[in-house]
Design an enzyme around this catalytic site. Structure first.
Site, PDB file in Angstrom:
ATOM      1  N   LYS A  40       0.852  -1.194   0.000  1.00 51.68           N
ATOM      2  CA  LYS A  40       0.000   0.000   0.000  1.00 51.68           C
ATOM      3  C   LYS A  40       0.885   1.241   0.000  1.00 51.68           C
ATOM      4  O   LYS A  40       1.634   1.495   0.952  1.00 51.68           O
ATOM      5  CB  LYS A  40      -0.906   0.020   1.239  1.00 51.68           C
ATOM      6  CG  LYS A  40      -1.835   1.223   1.280  1.00 51.68           C
ATOM      7  CD  LYS A  40      -2.855   1.124   2.386  1.00 51.68           C
ATOM      8  CE  LYS A  40      -2.412   1.783   3.670  1.00 51.68           C
ATOM      9  NZ  LYS A  40      -2.390   3.255   3.609  1.00 51.68           N
TER      10      LYS A  40
ATOM     11  N   ASP B   1      -3.125   3.997  -2.594  1.00 52.41           N
ATOM     12  CA  ASP B   1      -4.132   4.534  -1.675  1.00 52.41           C
ATOM     13  C   ASP B   1      -4.190   6.052  -1.803  1.00 52.41           C
ATOM     14  O   ASP B   1      -3.694   6.784  -0.951  1.00 52.41           O
ATOM     15  CB  ASP B   1      -3.771   4.109  -0.242  1.00 52.41           C
ATOM     16  CG  ASP B   1      -4.884   4.412   0.733  1.00 52.41           C
ATOM     17  OD1 ASP B   1      -6.032   4.635   0.292  1.00 52.41           O
ATOM     18  OD2 ASP B   1      -4.608   4.423   1.946  1.00 52.41           O
TER      19      ASP B   1
ATOM     20  N   LYS C 174      -7.117   7.755  -2.344  1.00 52.43           N
ATOM     21  CA  LYS C 174      -8.424   8.229  -1.841  1.00 52.43           C
ATOM     22  C   LYS C 174      -8.948   9.387  -2.683  1.00 52.43           C
ATOM     23  O   LYS C 174      -9.221  10.484  -2.194  1.00 52.43           O
ATOM     24  CB  LYS C 174      -8.330   8.620  -0.359  1.00 52.43           C
ATOM     25  CG  LYS C 174      -8.030   7.444   0.566  1.00 52.43           C
ATOM     26  CD  LYS C 174      -8.236   7.795   2.024  1.00 52.43           C
ATOM     27  CE  LYS C 174      -8.005   6.624   2.949  1.00 52.43           C
ATOM     28  NZ  LYS C 174      -6.596   6.183   3.038  1.00 52.43           N
ATOM     29  N   LEU C 175      -9.115   9.113  -3.972  1.00 52.73           N
ATOM     30  CA  LEU C 175      -9.578  10.153  -4.897  1.00 52.73           C
ATOM     31  C   LEU C 175     -10.993  10.590  -4.544  1.00 52.73           C
ATOM     32  O   LEU C 175     -11.844   9.758  -4.171  1.00 52.73           O
ATOM     33  CB  LEU C 175      -9.522   9.625  -6.331  1.00 52.73           C
ATOM     34  CG  LEU C 175      -8.139   9.180  -6.820  1.00 52.73           C
ATOM     35  CD1 LEU C 175      -8.242   8.569  -8.214  1.00 52.73           C
ATOM     36  CD2 LEU C 175      -7.155  10.341  -6.812  1.00 52.73           C
TER      37      LEU C 175
ATOM     38  N   ASP D 167     -13.412  13.812  -6.142  1.00 56.27           N
ATOM     39  CA  ASP D 167     -13.552  15.070  -6.887  1.00 56.27           C
ATOM     40  C   ASP D 167     -14.718  14.876  -7.852  1.00 56.27           C
ATOM     41  O   ASP D 167     -15.418  13.857  -7.792  1.00 56.27           O
ATOM     42  CB  ASP D 167     -12.224  15.369  -7.623  1.00 56.27           C
ATOM     43  CG  ASP D 167     -11.976  16.867  -7.794  1.00 56.27           C
ATOM     44  OD1 ASP D 167     -12.942  17.576  -8.194  1.00 56.27           O
ATOM     45  OD2 ASP D 167     -10.852  17.320  -7.551  1.00 56.27           O
TER      46      ASP D 167
ATOM     47  N   THR E 225     -12.172   5.237   9.554  1.00 54.84           N
ATOM     48  CA  THR E 225     -12.278   4.693  10.916  1.00 54.84           C
ATOM     49  C   THR E 225     -11.728   5.659  11.962  1.00 54.84           C
ATOM     50  O   THR E 225     -11.866   5.423  13.153  1.00 54.84           O
ATOM     51  CB  THR E 225     -11.537   3.343  11.033  1.00 54.84           C
ATOM     52  OG1 THR E 225     -10.214   3.521  10.545  1.00 54.84           O
ATOM     53  CG2 THR E 225     -12.227   2.271  10.237  1.00 54.84           C
TER      54      THR E 225
ATOM     55  N   GLY F   6       0.608  -2.426   9.000  1.00 52.04           N
ATOM     56  CA  GLY F   6       1.824  -1.636   8.902  1.00 52.04           C
ATOM     57  C   GLY F   6       2.771  -1.945  10.037  1.00 52.04           C
ATOM     58  O   GLY F   6       3.577  -2.881   9.985  1.00 52.04           O
ATOM     59  N   ARG F   7       2.633  -1.160  11.106  1.00 53.81           N
ATOM     60  CA  ARG F   7       3.626  -1.220  12.185  1.00 53.81           C
ATOM     61  C   ARG F   7       3.836  -2.580  12.832  1.00 53.81           C
ATOM     62  O   ARG F   7       4.975  -2.875  13.237  1.00 53.81           O
ATOM     63  CB  ARG F   7       3.295  -0.143  13.219  1.00 53.81           C
ATOM     64  CG  ARG F   7       3.632   1.253  12.695  1.00 53.81           C
ATOM     65  CD  ARG F   7       2.932   2.333  13.472  1.00 53.81           C
ATOM     66  NE  ARG F   7       1.486   2.290  13.251  1.00 53.81           N
ATOM     67  CZ  ARG F   7       0.629   3.097  13.855  1.00 53.81           C
ATOM     68  NH1 ARG F   7       1.055   3.998  14.707  1.00 53.81           N
ATOM     69  NH2 ARG F   7      -0.664   3.004  13.588  1.00 53.81           N
TER      70      ARG F   7
HETATM   71  O1  C5P Z   1       0.647   0.693  11.167  1.00 54.08           O
HETATM   72  P1  C5P Z   1      -0.780   0.312  10.984  1.00 54.08           P
HETATM   73  O2  C5P Z   1      -1.005  -1.174  10.949  1.00 54.08           O
HETATM   74  O3  C5P Z   1      -1.699   1.023  11.950  1.00 54.08           O
HETATM   75  O4  C5P Z   1      -1.114   0.854   9.518  1.00 54.08           O
HETATM   76  C1  C5P Z   1      -2.411   0.876   9.036  1.00 54.08           C
HETATM   77  C2  C5P Z   1      -2.457   1.561   7.702  1.00 54.08           C
HETATM   78  O5  C5P Z   1      -3.804   1.662   7.294  1.00 54.08           O
HETATM   79  C3  C5P Z   1      -1.893   2.984   7.711  1.00 54.08           C
HETATM   80  O6  C5P Z   1      -1.309   3.224   6.402  1.00 54.08           O
HETATM   81  C4  C5P Z   1      -3.116   3.825   7.880  1.00 54.08           C
HETATM   82  O7  C5P Z   1      -2.977   5.109   7.327  1.00 54.08           O
HETATM   83  C5  C5P Z   1      -4.146   3.025   7.112  1.00 54.08           C
HETATM   84  N1  C5P Z   1      -5.522   3.274   7.510  1.00 54.08           N
HETATM   85  C6  C5P Z   1      -5.971   3.107   8.808  1.00 54.08           C
HETATM   86  N2  C5P Z   1      -7.271   3.385   9.115  1.00 54.08           N
HETATM   87  C7  C5P Z   1      -8.091   3.819   8.151  1.00 54.08           C
HETATM   88  C8  C5P Z   1      -7.668   3.970   6.849  1.00 54.08           C
HETATM   89  C9  C5P Z   1      -6.328   3.686   6.559  1.00 54.08           C
HETATM   90  O8  C5P Z   1      -5.227   2.709   9.672  1.00 54.08           O
HETATM   91  N3  C5P Z   1      -9.345   4.047   8.443  1.00 54.08           N
END
Ligand code: C5P
Length: 239
Positions: A34, A62, A64-65, A67, A117, A208-209
């Site tokens: 992503k 990602d 997120k368009l 317009d 979220t 992610g993390r």
């Molecule tokens: O590090 P982590 O697992 O929290 O990463 C989640 C990813 O999903 C991040 O890139 C975050 O911006 C994205 N995201 C999110 N919640 C959302 C939409 C996107 O955590 N509602």
């Protein structure tokens, strides 16, 4: 890896070299990478191509368009050349906008973000969605799928309602995933484990993390973290 991974790795770093290193070392365990607005605005299409060069995994753009349809069609066509498997749009852009994206990027799965979220029920009502977050998210997902979107992004807590109301013929992609052994406290509040989200009906998990934070201990640790999540999903150990 015995199973196809449902993991979409959130490549959240402002360094292209770091991103390339993460991708090269995890690609065996990752379904898609992503790349968000920060990445795209920093490194552009050339950065996306560099990522594609070091991995066979799919790309999840990602952006997120949101317009008017003509502008979103132009933006979708511009990124279609990068052949991303997924491109995100805001479902709240409406039927014509989503449909314009679908037509402009026929080889990508247009993926509709429902209600962010980061918004709670009060925020959602303040914006004008009187029904609150969950019914509004289901309604936006329904509209997006009717307009040709192939996937939706929602909270893990909304997965069951999405499947109950809208069926199985579309992909659900959910962030907010935390493995049971993830000890670091961070900004994700309402989470599910990978296995819980898959059991609830998610198709892909944006993580992610829980994976990338291990890069500080070396690429092998990071790869192990990704491998463990995949194992836990299929062996049921993440509860
Ligand atoms: O590090 P982590 O697992 O929290 O990463 C989640 C990813 O999903 C991040 O890139 C975050 O911006 C994205 N995201 C999110 N919640 C959302 C939409 C996107 O955590 N509602």
């Amino acid at each position: 890896m015995a199973h196809k991974s449902p993991i979409i790795l959130a490549v959240d770093t402002s360094s292209l070299d770091t991103a390339l290193e993460w991708v090269a070392c995890t690609s065996k365990y990752i379904s898609a990478y992503k790349l968000g607005l920060e990445f795209f605005l920093s490194f552009g299409g050339e950065g996306v191509r560099r990522i594609a060069e070091v991995s066979d995994a799919k790309l999840f753009l990602d952006l997120k368009l949101h317009d008017i349809p003509n502008t979103v069609a132009g933006a979708s066509a511009a990124v279609a050349a990068l052949t991303p498997a997924f491109v995100t749009v805001h479902a709240s852009g409406g039927r014509a906008m989503i449909s314009a994206a679908v037509q402009a990027a026929p080889l990508s799965d247009i993926t509709a973000v429902t209600i962010l979220t980061s918004l709670d029920d009060d925020d959602v009502k303040e914006i004008g969605y009187g029904a609150g977050a969950l019914p509004s998210a289901v309604n936006l997902a329904k509209l997006a799928l009717e307009a040709g979107a192939k996937a939706i992004v929602c909270s893990p807590l909304e997965i069951s309602a999405m499947r109950q109301n809208l069926g199985k013929n579309f992909a659900i992609i959910t962030p907010g995933i935390r493995p049971a052994d993830h000890s670091a406290r961070d900004d994700q509040a309402r989470t599910m484990t990978p296995r819980e989200a898959i059991d609830a009906g998610a198709t892909y998990l944006v993580i992610g993390r829980p994976i990338t934070q291990h890069a500080i201990s070396g690429m092998q640790r990071m790869q192990d973290a990704a491998a463990k999540i995949v194992d836990d999903i299929y062996s049921g150990n993440s509860r």
